[in-house]
Motif scaffolding. Sequence first.
Motif, PDB file in Angstrom:
ATOM      1  N   ARG A 284     -26.153  29.967  18.224  1.00 32.95           N
ATOM      2  CA  ARG A 284     -26.339  31.360  18.634  1.00 32.95           C
ATOM      3  C   ARG A 284     -25.824  31.584  20.046  1.00 32.95           C
ATOM      4  O   ARG A 284     -25.117  32.547  20.332  1.00 32.95           O
ATOM      5  CB  ARG A 284     -27.815  31.742  18.539  1.00 32.95           C
ATOM      6  N   LEU A 285     -26.180  30.689  20.961  1.00 30.81           N
ATOM      7  CA  LEU A 285     -25.711  30.809  22.340  1.00 30.81           C
ATOM      8  C   LEU A 285     -24.193  30.676  22.407  1.00 30.81           C
ATOM      9  O   LEU A 285     -23.520  31.419  23.138  1.00 30.81           O
ATOM     10  CB  LEU A 285     -26.378  29.758  23.224  1.00 30.81           C
ATOM     11  N   ALA A 286     -23.656  29.729  21.639  1.00 28.05           N
ATOM     12  CA  ALA A 286     -22.200  29.533  21.634  1.00 28.05           C
ATOM     13  C   ALA A 286     -21.483  30.778  21.136  1.00 28.05           C
ATOM     14  O   ALA A 286     -20.430  31.161  21.664  1.00 28.05           O
ATOM     15  CB  ALA A 286     -21.848  28.328  20.774  1.00 28.05           C
ATOM     16  N   GLU A 287     -22.060  31.425  20.131  1.00 29.72           N
ATOM     17  CA  GLU A 287     -21.451  32.645  19.600  1.00 29.72           C
ATOM     18  C   GLU A 287     -21.441  33.751  20.640  1.00 29.72           C
ATOM     19  O   GLU A 287     -20.419  34.422  20.846  1.00 29.72           O
ATOM     20  CB  GLU A 287     -22.203  33.103  18.357  1.00 29.72           C
TER      21      GLU A 287
ATOM     22  N   ASP B 137     -25.989  15.713  28.294  1.00 33.95           N
ATOM     23  CA  ASP B 137     -26.904  16.713  27.731  1.00 33.95           C
ATOM     24  C   ASP B 137     -26.196  18.038  27.541  1.00 33.95           C
ATOM     25  O   ASP B 137     -25.255  18.394  28.259  1.00 33.95           O
ATOM     26  CB  ASP B 137     -28.105  16.884  28.659  1.00 33.95           C
ATOM     27  N   VAL B 138     -26.669  18.804  26.565  1.00 29.93           N
ATOM     28  CA  VAL B 138     -26.047  20.073  26.241  1.00 29.93           C
ATOM     29  C   VAL B 138     -26.305  21.122  27.310  1.00 29.93           C
ATOM     30  O   VAL B 138     -25.518  22.063  27.470  1.00 29.93           O
ATOM     31  CB  VAL B 138     -26.540  20.562  24.860  1.00 29.93           C
ATOM     32  N   GLY B 139     -27.401  20.987  28.065  1.00 27.47           N
ATOM     33  CA  GLY B 139     -27.760  22.004  29.057  1.00 27.47           C
ATOM     34  C   GLY B 139     -26.667  22.310  30.061  1.00 27.47           C
ATOM     35  O   GLY B 139     -26.271  23.481  30.220  1.00 27.47           O
TER      36      GLY B 139
ATOM     37  N   SER C  54     -18.614  20.306  19.958  1.00 24.02           N
ATOM     38  CA  SER C  54     -18.921  19.442  21.095  1.00 24.02           C
ATOM     39  C   SER C  54     -20.320  19.723  21.635  1.00 24.02           C
ATOM     40  O   SER C  54     -21.058  18.805  21.996  1.00 24.02           O
ATOM     41  CB  SER C  54     -17.881  19.627  22.203  1.00 24.02           C
ATOM     42  N   LEU C  55     -20.699  20.999  21.673  1.00 23.22           N
ATOM     43  CA  LEU C  55     -22.041  21.355  22.125  1.00 23.22           C
ATOM     44  C   LEU C  55     -23.107  20.798  21.180  1.00 23.22           C
ATOM     45  O   LEU C  55     -24.142  20.289  21.628  1.00 23.22           O
ATOM     46  CB  LEU C  55     -22.173  22.877  22.221  1.00 23.22           C
ATOM     47  N   LEU C  56     -22.852  20.889  19.896  1.00 23.01           N
ATOM     48  CA  LEU C  56     -23.811  20.355  18.920  1.00 23.01           C
ATOM     49  C   LEU C  56     -23.966  18.843  19.068  1.00 23.01           C
ATOM     50  O   LEU C  56     -25.079  18.312  19.032  1.00 23.01           O
ATOM     51  CB  LEU C  56     -23.359  20.703  17.501  1.00 23.01           C
ATOM     52  N   LEU C  57     -22.859  18.151  19.247  1.00 23.66           N
ATOM     53  CA  LEU C  57     -22.919  16.700  19.440  1.00 23.66           C
ATOM     54  C   LEU C  57     -23.711  16.358  20.694  1.00 23.66           C
ATOM     55  O   LEU C  57     -24.515  15.417  20.703  1.00 23.66           O
ATOM     56  CB  LEU C  57     -21.504  16.126  19.530  1.00 23.66           C
ATOM     57  N   ALA C  58     -23.480  17.125  21.759  1.00 23.10           N
ATOM     58  CA  ALA C  58     -24.199  16.865  23.011  1.00 23.10           C
ATOM     59  C   ALA C  58     -25.688  17.112  22.859  1.00 23.10           C
ATOM     60  O   ALA C  58     -26.501  16.510  23.571  1.00 23.10           O
ATOM     61  CB  ALA C  58     -23.630  17.743  24.133  1.00 23.10           C
ATOM     62  N   ALA C  59     -26.059  17.993  21.935  1.00 20.76           N
ATOM     63  CA  ALA C  59     -27.480  18.293  21.696  1.00 20.76           C
ATOM     64  C   ALA C  59     -28.105  17.351  20.680  1.00 20.76           C
ATOM     65  O   ALA C  59     -29.301  17.458  20.390  1.00 20.76           O
ATOM     66  CB  ALA C  59     -27.625  19.743  21.229  1.00 20.76           C
ATOM     67  N   GLY C  60     -27.274  16.463  20.113  1.00 22.34           N
ATOM     68  CA  GLY C  60     -27.802  15.493  19.162  1.00 22.34           C
ATOM     69  C   GLY C  60     -27.704  15.906  17.714  1.00 22.34           C
ATOM     70  O   GLY C  60     -28.362  15.309  16.851  1.00 22.34           O
ATOM     71  N   TYR C  61     -26.865  16.907  17.429  1.00 23.51           N
ATOM     72  CA  TYR C  61     -26.713  17.384  16.055  1.00 23.51           C
ATOM     73  C   TYR C  61     -25.310  17.060  15.537  1.00 23.51           C
ATOM     74  O   TYR C  61     -24.391  16.791  16.314  1.00 23.51           O
ATOM     75  CB  TYR C  61     -26.942  18.894  15.988  1.00 23.51           C
ATOM     76  N   ALA C  62     -25.162  17.114  14.235  1.00 24.84           N
ATOM     77  CA  ALA C  62     -23.859  16.877  13.627  1.00 24.84           C
ATOM     78  C   ALA C  62     -22.963  18.097  13.825  1.00 24.84           C
ATOM     79  O   ALA C  62     -23.452  19.230  13.953  1.00 24.84           O
ATOM     80  CB  ALA C  62     -24.031  16.598  12.135  1.00 24.84           C
TER      81      ALA C  62
ATOM     82  N   PRO D  74     -13.640  15.986  23.551  1.00 23.83           N
ATOM     83  CA  PRO D  74     -15.019  16.083  23.110  1.00 23.83           C
ATOM     84  C   PRO D  74     -15.972  15.923  24.268  1.00 23.83           C
ATOM     85  O   PRO D  74     -15.613  15.439  25.336  1.00 23.83           O
ATOM     86  CB  PRO D  74     -15.151  14.908  22.125  1.00 23.83           C
ATOM     87  N   ALA D  75     -17.212  16.342  24.058  1.00 23.31           N
ATOM     88  CA  ALA D  75     -18.219  16.206  25.099  1.00 23.31           C
ATOM     89  C   ALA D  75     -18.445  14.734  25.407  1.00 23.31           C
ATOM     90  O   ALA D  75     -18.454  13.901  24.503  1.00 23.31           O
ATOM     91  CB  ALA D  75     -19.528  16.839  24.639  1.00 23.31           C
TER      92      ALA D  75
END
Length: 278
Positions: free
Chosen positions: A68-71, A21-23, A82-90, A15-16
């Motif tokens: 969208r970017l991940a897709e 940060d997601v950036g 993992s990207l969503l978690l890093a951005a603060g989302y579930a 996991p991240a």
Amino acid sequence: MTIVATGPSPSATAPAPAGKDVGPLLRAWRERRRVSQLELALRADSSARHISFIENGRSRPSEEMVLRLAEHLEVPVRERNSLLLAAGYAPHYPETPLEDPALDALRDGLTRLIEGYEPYPALVVDATYTVVAANRGIAMLLEGVADELFQPAPNAMRLTLHPEGMAPRIRNLREWRGHLLEQMERQIGLQRSGQLRALYEEVKAYPVPEDAPGGEPDEPVAYFALPLRVEHGGRILSFVSSISTFNTPMDVTVAELAIETFLPADPATAKYLHTHAG
């Protein structure tokens, strides 16, 4: 055919890191895919400036933008969480254990699919090549493999390349081994997986006898793809393999399943399999 019950495998992809940060993670995926900020922006209906701000941490992307970017970067489903978690989302995608009743239809479909492929070999593996289902054609090829290689769970790479596995009977071992290692290298390049990396290092270190067979067949044969040439019952059987995955999966477990089928590469192999089907 057996479906092996397996629960979630969080170690398959790390996991991240907490608080990261997601950036930088998105930038790493973009660079891995060799896509410019402008090209990604055009694909995602955004702007290069906005993509730059996201990667530099100056702008926090929305949940929709992360997905969208991940897709568009073809990020594996597990890594999208993992990207969503890093951005603060579930996390957006569930990871349902294969034995869960919710996947009854999937398991039944896999059973019908690979049993219907008999007498030709077929199996289903997860992201780290653990065999979760196999038909009788695979069982035939695994005759003589050491019992300990089936414990605690059979792994397709170990079964194939281990000195006490199929390796001594593979007539083009060096060539087939190279193909499998390259396949694993490509997969490692697509996802951050410590478990897969460890498996790669393990099987790569298996000794290869100096007199191990190369890629030349005993008799000149024009194959249409790299064959697996394996000895069974005093005969040399030749197969070409094909790997299938699920289209647009919405579950981590389903996304990481792969179905590998082995098609006879010559009429003699097909006849042998039909004759010995039991």
